[in-house]
Design an enzyme around this catalytic site. Sequence first.
Site, PDB file in Angstrom:
ATOM      1  N   TYR A  23     -75.024   1.421 -30.754  1.00 62.35           N
ATOM      2  CA  TYR A  23     -73.826   0.635 -31.094  1.00 62.35           C
ATOM      3  C   TYR A  23     -73.000   0.354 -29.831  1.00 62.35           C
ATOM      4  O   TYR A  23     -72.489  -0.747 -29.637  1.00 62.35           O
ATOM      5  CB  TYR A  23     -72.981   1.400 -32.132  1.00 62.35           C
ATOM      6  CG  TYR A  23     -71.605   0.831 -32.292  1.00 62.35           C
ATOM      7  CD1 TYR A  23     -71.411  -0.395 -32.923  1.00 62.35           C
ATOM      8  CD2 TYR A  23     -70.489   1.495 -31.781  1.00 62.35           C
ATOM      9  CE1 TYR A  23     -70.148  -0.943 -33.046  1.00 62.35           C
ATOM     10  CE2 TYR A  23     -69.225   0.957 -31.904  1.00 62.35           C
ATOM     11  CZ  TYR A  23     -69.055  -0.259 -32.531  1.00 62.35           C
ATOM     12  OH  TYR A  23     -67.795  -0.801 -32.634  1.00 62.35           O
ATOM     13  N   SER A 105     -57.901  -0.125 -29.595  1.00 64.61           N
ATOM     14  CA  SER A 105     -58.486  -1.090 -30.535  1.00 64.61           C
ATOM     15  C   SER A 105     -57.857  -0.950 -31.926  1.00 64.61           C
ATOM     16  O   SER A 105     -57.515   0.163 -32.341  1.00 64.61           O
ATOM     17  CB  SER A 105     -59.991  -0.835 -30.635  1.00 64.61           C
ATOM     18  OG  SER A 105     -60.544  -1.540 -31.725  1.00 64.61           O
ATOM     19  N   GLN A 127     -55.036  -3.893 -28.997  1.00 63.26           N
ATOM     20  CA  GLN A 127     -55.887  -5.041 -29.330  1.00 63.26           C
ATOM     21  C   GLN A 127     -55.785  -5.305 -30.817  1.00 63.26           C
ATOM     22  O   GLN A 127     -55.982  -4.404 -31.636  1.00 63.26           O
ATOM     23  CB  GLN A 127     -57.339  -4.738 -28.937  1.00 63.26           C
ATOM     24  CG  GLN A 127     -58.338  -5.801 -29.355  1.00 63.26           C
ATOM     25  CD  GLN A 127     -58.931  -5.529 -30.731  1.00 63.26           C
ATOM     26  OE1 GLN A 127     -59.034  -4.376 -31.140  1.00 63.26           O
ATOM     27  NE2 GLN A 127     -59.288  -6.570 -31.443  1.00 63.26           N
ATOM     28  N   TYR A 129     -57.104  -7.156 -34.197  1.00 62.58           N
ATOM     29  CA  TYR A 129     -57.971  -7.955 -35.052  1.00 62.58           C
ATOM     30  C   TYR A 129     -57.088  -8.395 -36.211  1.00 62.58           C
ATOM     31  O   TYR A 129     -56.490  -7.540 -36.891  1.00 62.58           O
ATOM     32  CB  TYR A 129     -59.134  -7.111 -35.593  1.00 62.58           C
ATOM     33  CG  TYR A 129     -60.308  -6.972 -34.644  1.00 62.58           C
ATOM     34  CD1 TYR A 129     -60.810  -8.074 -33.942  1.00 62.58           C
ATOM     35  CD2 TYR A 129     -60.940  -5.748 -34.469  1.00 62.58           C
ATOM     36  CE1 TYR A 129     -61.896  -7.940 -33.091  1.00 62.58           C
ATOM     37  CE2 TYR A 129     -62.037  -5.617 -33.611  1.00 62.58           C
ATOM     38  CZ  TYR A 129     -62.505  -6.722 -32.924  1.00 62.58           C
ATOM     39  OH  TYR A 129     -63.584  -6.597 -32.086  1.00 62.58           O
ATOM     40  N   ARG A 164     -76.271  -7.462 -35.322  1.00 65.05           N
ATOM     41  CA  ARG A 164     -76.804  -6.354 -34.523  1.00 65.05           C
ATOM     42  C   ARG A 164     -77.865  -5.675 -35.376  1.00 65.05           C
ATOM     43  O   ARG A 164     -77.579  -4.750 -36.138  1.00 65.05           O
ATOM     44  CB  ARG A 164     -75.677  -5.396 -34.126  1.00 65.05           C
ATOM     45  CG  ARG A 164     -74.643  -6.086 -33.244  1.00 65.05           C
ATOM     46  CD  ARG A 164     -73.551  -5.156 -32.789  1.00 65.05           C
ATOM     47  NE  ARG A 164     -72.470  -5.918 -32.164  1.00 65.05           N
ATOM     48  CZ  ARG A 164     -71.198  -5.566 -32.205  1.00 65.05           C
ATOM     49  NH1 ARG A 164     -70.834  -4.453 -32.807  1.00 65.05           N
ATOM     50  NH2 ARG A 164     -70.279  -6.313 -31.625  1.00 65.05           N
ATOM     51  N   LYS A 254     -58.030 -12.763 -25.951  1.00 66.12           N
ATOM     52  CA  LYS A 254     -59.278 -12.206 -25.392  1.00 66.12           C
ATOM     53  C   LYS A 254     -60.498 -12.936 -25.960  1.00 66.12           C
ATOM     54  O   LYS A 254     -60.618 -13.093 -27.185  1.00 66.12           O
ATOM     55  CB  LYS A 254     -59.362 -10.716 -25.737  1.00 66.12           C
ATOM     56  CG  LYS A 254     -60.626 -10.011 -25.270  1.00 66.12           C
ATOM     57  CD  LYS A 254     -60.479  -8.509 -25.467  1.00 66.12           C
ATOM     58  CE  LYS A 254     -61.697  -7.744 -25.027  1.00 66.12           C
ATOM     59  NZ  LYS A 254     -62.793  -7.786 -25.993  1.00 66.12           N
ATOM     60  N   HIS A 278     -67.407 -10.566 -24.625  1.00 69.03           N
ATOM     61  CA  HIS A 278     -67.404  -9.410 -25.515  1.00 69.03           C
ATOM     62  C   HIS A 278     -68.550  -8.446 -25.163  1.00 69.03           C
ATOM     63  O   HIS A 278     -69.161  -7.832 -26.026  1.00 69.03           O
ATOM     64  CB  HIS A 278     -67.506  -9.860 -26.974  1.00 69.03           C
ATOM     65  CG  HIS A 278     -66.806  -8.946 -27.945  1.00 69.03           C
ATOM     66  ND1 HIS A 278     -65.590  -9.221 -28.512  1.00 69.03           N
ATOM     67  CD2 HIS A 278     -67.165  -7.726 -28.447  1.00 69.03           C
ATOM     68  CE1 HIS A 278     -65.240  -8.236 -29.325  1.00 69.03           C
ATOM     69  NE2 HIS A 278     -66.175  -7.317 -29.304  1.00 69.03           N
TER      70      HIS A 278
HETATM   71  C1  LIG Z   1     -68.506   0.111 -28.440  1.00 69.09           C
HETATM   72  C2  LIG Z   1     -67.674  -1.099 -28.191  1.00 69.09           C
HETATM   73  C3  LIG Z   1     -66.686  -1.436 -29.090  1.00 69.09           C
HETATM   74  C4  LIG Z   1     -65.891  -2.555 -28.866  1.00 69.09           C
HETATM   75  N1  LIG Z   1     -64.859  -2.826 -29.709  1.00 69.09           N
HETATM   76  C5  LIG Z   1     -64.011  -3.842 -29.450  1.00 69.09           C
HETATM   77  C6  LIG Z   1     -62.865  -4.050 -30.244  1.00 69.09           C
HETATM   78  O1  LIG Z   1     -62.585  -3.308 -31.173  1.00 69.09           O
HETATM   79  N2  LIG Z   1     -62.081  -5.108 -29.955  1.00 69.09           N
HETATM   80  C7  LIG Z   1     -62.351  -5.960 -28.902  1.00 69.09           C
HETATM   81  O2  LIG Z   1     -61.608  -6.913 -28.660  1.00 69.09           O
HETATM   82  N3  LIG Z   1     -63.424  -5.750 -28.111  1.00 69.09           N
HETATM   83  C8  LIG Z   1     -64.244  -4.726 -28.351  1.00 69.09           C
HETATM   84  N4  LIG Z   1     -65.313  -4.493 -27.523  1.00 69.09           N
HETATM   85  C9  LIG Z   1     -65.533  -5.368 -26.351  1.00 69.09           C
HETATM   86  C10 LIG Z   1     -64.794  -4.812 -25.130  1.00 69.09           C
HETATM   87  O3  LIG Z   1     -63.411  -4.888 -25.297  1.00 69.09           O
HETATM   88  C11 LIG Z   1     -65.159  -5.588 -23.858  1.00 69.09           C
HETATM   89  O4  LIG Z   1     -64.892  -6.962 -24.038  1.00 69.09           O
HETATM   90  C12 LIG Z   1     -66.628  -5.414 -23.452  1.00 69.09           C
HETATM   91  O5  LIG Z   1     -67.084  -4.141 -23.777  1.00 69.09           O
HETATM   92  C13 LIG Z   1     -66.750  -5.640 -21.959  1.00 69.09           C
HETATM   93  O6  LIG Z   1     -68.069  -5.477 -21.541  1.00 69.09           O
HETATM   94  P1  LIG Z   1     -68.620  -4.115 -20.872  1.00 69.09           P
HETATM   95  O7  LIG Z   1     -68.799  -3.150 -21.993  1.00 69.09           O
HETATM   96  O8  LIG Z   1     -69.910  -4.556 -20.305  1.00 69.09           O
HETATM   97  O9  LIG Z   1     -67.598  -3.662 -19.873  1.00 69.09           O
HETATM   98  C14 LIG Z   1     -66.114  -3.377 -27.726  1.00 69.09           C
HETATM   99  C15 LIG Z   1     -67.125  -3.028 -26.830  1.00 69.09           C
HETATM  100  C16 LIG Z   1     -67.880  -1.902 -27.038  1.00 69.09           C
HETATM  101  C17 LIG Z   1     -68.922  -1.547 -26.022  1.00 69.09           C
END
Ligand SMILES: Cc1cc2nc3c(=O)[nH]c(=O)nc-3n(C[C@H](O)[C@H](O)[C@H](O)COP(=O)(O)O)c2cc1C
Length: 385
Positions: A23, A105, A127, A129, A164, A254, A278
């Site tokens: 995940y 988050s 953040q 949603y 996914r 974002k 993302h």
């Molecule tokens: C496990 C996981 C959960 C995430 N959950 C959120 C979230 O709740 N809200 C959001 O805007 N982005 C979420 N993201 C995206 C991150 O904020 C970010 O944009 C992204 O992880 C950046 O890429 P990187 O993991 O390669 O640094 C999530 C990413 C991961 C890996």
Amino acid sequence: MLLNAADYREKARRRLPRGLFEYIDRGTEDEQALTRLRGSLDAVTLRPSVLSGHASRYIGTTLFGRGLPTPLVVAPTALAGLVAHDGELKLARAAAALGIPFCVSTQSVTTIEVIRRAAPDAALWFQLYVWRDRALTADLLKRVRASDCECLVVTADTQMSPNREYNQRNGFGIPFKPIVRNVADMAVHPGWLLGVMLRYVLAGGVPTYGHYPPEFRSAITRASVADAVRLRTDLSWDDVKRLRDEWPGKLIVKGVLSVEDAKLADGVGADGIVVSAHGGRNLDCLPSPASCLPAIAEAVGDSMVVLADSGVRRGTDALKYLAMGAQGVMLGRLPLWGLAAGGEEGARAILSMMLREIDTAMGFLGVENIAALRNPARWSVEAVN
Ligand SMILES: Cc1cc2nc3c(=O)[nH]c(=O)nc-3n(C[C@H](O)[C@H](O)[C@H](O)COP(=O)(O)O)c2cc1C
């Protein structure tokens, strides 16, 4: 020895149940966005100014009017509280120790109030949603405001539930279901089972999204509540405008990947945007942030703060985004790998490692500060071997 992000990732892989690790780690569908965004960062080169005579570097910057000792921000990641027990508290404290803002988050395990109490001096962002039920979303925003969050990050790129497929296969999901596959997965990761899951269970229950209404956890009331807190599929710029009117602090959109959308964000009064794919987790045909960032920064960089994320695994990756026009860089998976590998200390260690890598690379590049990096003559794109 944990010497680089890959080492931390490997330790996280061994420690976490497979469903949770995938995940965090994987992308979506055929994982082309993930491969592409990494490839695009690898293709960027940075040109040094030799013999610049600088004995030291300053990596601090100003974001949204606040002076910060580094250009990094811990990105919002859902369920960080599953990666380690009280994972969000640990991330908040680890980031605060280095002066790095931590973006909580909407889908964190621990609520913003508890995180604030545990890290009173942290620079907390939140953040959002946007839920289908506007009244519930408004209540959440009130709590966020009362918890002294500086910036509200509205995620604009998650209006659908991503494909996914690996999560369907491995059975990972929220609310957590004790199906055979999950139980077997936990059983072969006893460190996580005892150190994370069991501690939550003994303290009152299976962990879930802390900000969601309590009824969300109950099998009986779940269907109707789940509908109320489903992410809005019809989110629009009018919603962002409304949030702009309601939210007194800084507002960041974002998930922007085009100049047109960046200008729209500017037009509705946002203070900043995150150029983000993302982390390659949502839509598999997205362009890489590195390919979109320069034009976006050129178009709106004078009127808004432009942040970037996705794929940062080395200090030099962060420097590439900064050279291409970002004023700050978010890290998603990286702090989670640190958290999985070594709790709060691990999260702090991996962030410190990034700062060291940034400092070393800046020394080689002959740049004294972040502003000196932001120069179109500094970077170019070359074919990867
Ligand atoms: C496990 C996981 C959960 C995430 N959950 C959120 C979230 O709740 N809200 C959001 O805007 N982005 C979420 N993201 C995206 C991150 O904020 C970010 O944009 C992204 O992880 C950046 O890429 P990187 O993991 O390669 O640094 C999530 C990413 C991961 C890996």
